[in-house]
Design a protein around this motif. Sequence first.
Motif, PDB file in Angstrom:
ATOM      1  N   VAL A  57       0.831  -1.204   0.000  1.00 40.51           N
ATOM      2  CA  VAL A  57       0.000   0.000   0.000  1.00 40.51           C
ATOM      3  C   VAL A  57       0.865   1.254   0.000  1.00 40.51           C
ATOM      4  N   SER A  58       1.988   1.231   0.751  1.00 41.71           N
ATOM      5  CA  SER A  58       2.888   2.397   0.774  1.00 41.71           C
ATOM      6  C   SER A  58       3.444   2.644  -0.613  1.00 41.71           C
ATOM      7  N   CYS A 117       2.085   1.820  -3.427  1.00 35.50           N
ATOM      8  CA  CYS A 117       1.006   2.354  -4.257  1.00 35.50           C
ATOM      9  C   CYS A 117       0.847   3.849  -4.017  1.00 35.50           C
ATOM     10  N   SER A 118       0.905   4.261  -2.739  1.00 38.15           N
ATOM     11  CA  SER A 118       0.673   5.674  -2.457  1.00 38.15           C
ATOM     12  C   SER A 118       1.849   6.515  -2.958  1.00 38.15           C
ATOM     13  N   LEU A 119       3.061   5.945  -2.910  1.00 39.84           N
ATOM     14  CA  LEU A 119       4.221   6.639  -3.488  1.00 39.84           C
ATOM     15  C   LEU A 119       4.003   6.864  -4.984  1.00 39.84           C
ATOM     16  N   MET A 145       1.201   6.992  -6.510  1.00 34.72           N
ATOM     17  CA  MET A 145       0.150   7.984  -6.701  1.00 34.72           C
ATOM     18  C   MET A 145       0.708   9.400  -6.527  1.00 34.72           C
ATOM     19  N   ALA A 146       1.601   9.549  -5.510  1.00 32.18           N
ATOM     20  CA  ALA A 146       2.199  10.865  -5.263  1.00 32.18           C
ATOM     21  C   ALA A 146       2.999  11.295  -6.489  1.00 32.18           C
ATOM     22  N   SER A 189     -10.953   9.510  -6.676  1.00 31.65           N
ATOM     23  CA  SER A 189      -9.539   9.327  -6.351  1.00 31.65           C
ATOM     24  C   SER A 189      -9.238   9.744  -4.911  1.00 31.65           C
ATOM     25  N   PRO A 228      -9.250   5.639  -2.166  1.00 30.12           N
ATOM     26  CA  PRO A 228      -8.076   5.287  -1.357  1.00 30.12           C
ATOM     27  C   PRO A 228      -8.333   5.446   0.141  1.00 30.12           C
ATOM     28  N   MET A 229      -9.165   6.453   0.492  1.00 29.25           N
ATOM     29  CA  MET A 229      -9.422   6.700   1.914  1.00 29.25           C
ATOM     30  C   MET A 229     -10.120   5.503   2.562  1.00 29.25           C
ATOM     31  N   LEU A 286      -7.812   2.416   2.533  1.00 24.93           N
ATOM     32  CA  LEU A 286      -6.818   2.437   3.610  1.00 24.93           C
ATOM     33  C   LEU A 286      -7.465   2.218   4.981  1.00 24.93           C
TER      34      LEU A 286
END
Length: 321
Positions: free
Chosen positions: A252-253, A255-257, A259-260, A279, A283-284, A287
Amino acid sequence: MDGAMPPKLVIILPCYNEQGVLIQTVPVIFAQLNTLIKNQTIAANSCLLLVDDGSRDGTWSEIEKLSHMLPENLSALKLTRNFGHQNAVYAGMSYAREYLNADMCISMDCDLQDDPKILPQMVAKYLDGYEIVYGVRSSRAKDTAAKRGFAEFYYKILGILRIETVPNHADYRLLGSKALKALTQFEESNLYLRGIVPLLGYSSTKIYYERDERAAGYSKYDVLRMVRLAVNGICSFSSAPLMFILWLGMFVSLCSLAMAAWAVGVKLFGDGSVPGWASIVVPMTFLGGIQLFTLGVMGIYVGKIFDEVKHRPKYLIEKEL
Ligand code: UDP
Ligand code: MG
């Protein structure tokens, strides 16, 4: 074993609210025991051991009645309250070993679902030198589709986690005195016998049988108890779910990287269009779900540690017969 005394067998029957079924089942199981005694395959003082697991119906008075019929070959324990199937079986095994001097014991359901006809074969295997004999169901045809599906899925997971169990074996098994003694050295209070017995490592074999429907009464394993047993089976023998959380967290981390990075890319080189509602919300909630799930898994292990450090007794005996 010429001239030696035949070994003593104790058959352990855990009973929870089984008032109606005992009068049917005990004579059938006793008949098998008696044949083995008559053949001098097992000792004359071999017996049935009924463990009343805190029943709230007339189970204990039924047991008292039966003990008048079979005074020589029936012992019984009454636990102070309902400790659960696994603990009741364990109570019977400890008692059989310590107070009844059993050379072997066999645990089985008291509702005739575990076919008593294979008792002589189990004893024969013990005499062949096996310390553990598993009764294994030859088919699950009599189960509901849901229970069968659940069981198959469960054994798959156990396989993936490399937890050693015998598929389609419940708690119908013979243990010799060496295995019994070894078992008492496992001090965990979250008992899952199907997982512990293979860990003993003694020579074992299987005997297949057709599992019948209950002779009377209803199953004491509702969905909740079944799930609890299943979770216990996994979490008492594997920390893989904790590892899984770690991987999930890393995934998940990452994935969020990504996305960033994507967001920065859009800002710098894109046309500046505002990303939509989805979007943010997806994700909210995703998570949030993962966090609750991981907390839950950790909670299971913390709860287990809590249970173990208390070192509470697995069962308490109120009366003996
Ligand atoms: N049992 C017990 N304590 C409990 C629940 C069940 O001693 O808290 C006993 C029950 O009387 C039976 C055996 O464990 O002899 C297996 O339970 P059951 O037959 O209800 O389960 P199923 O065969 O339907 O899975
Ligand atoms: Mg049953």
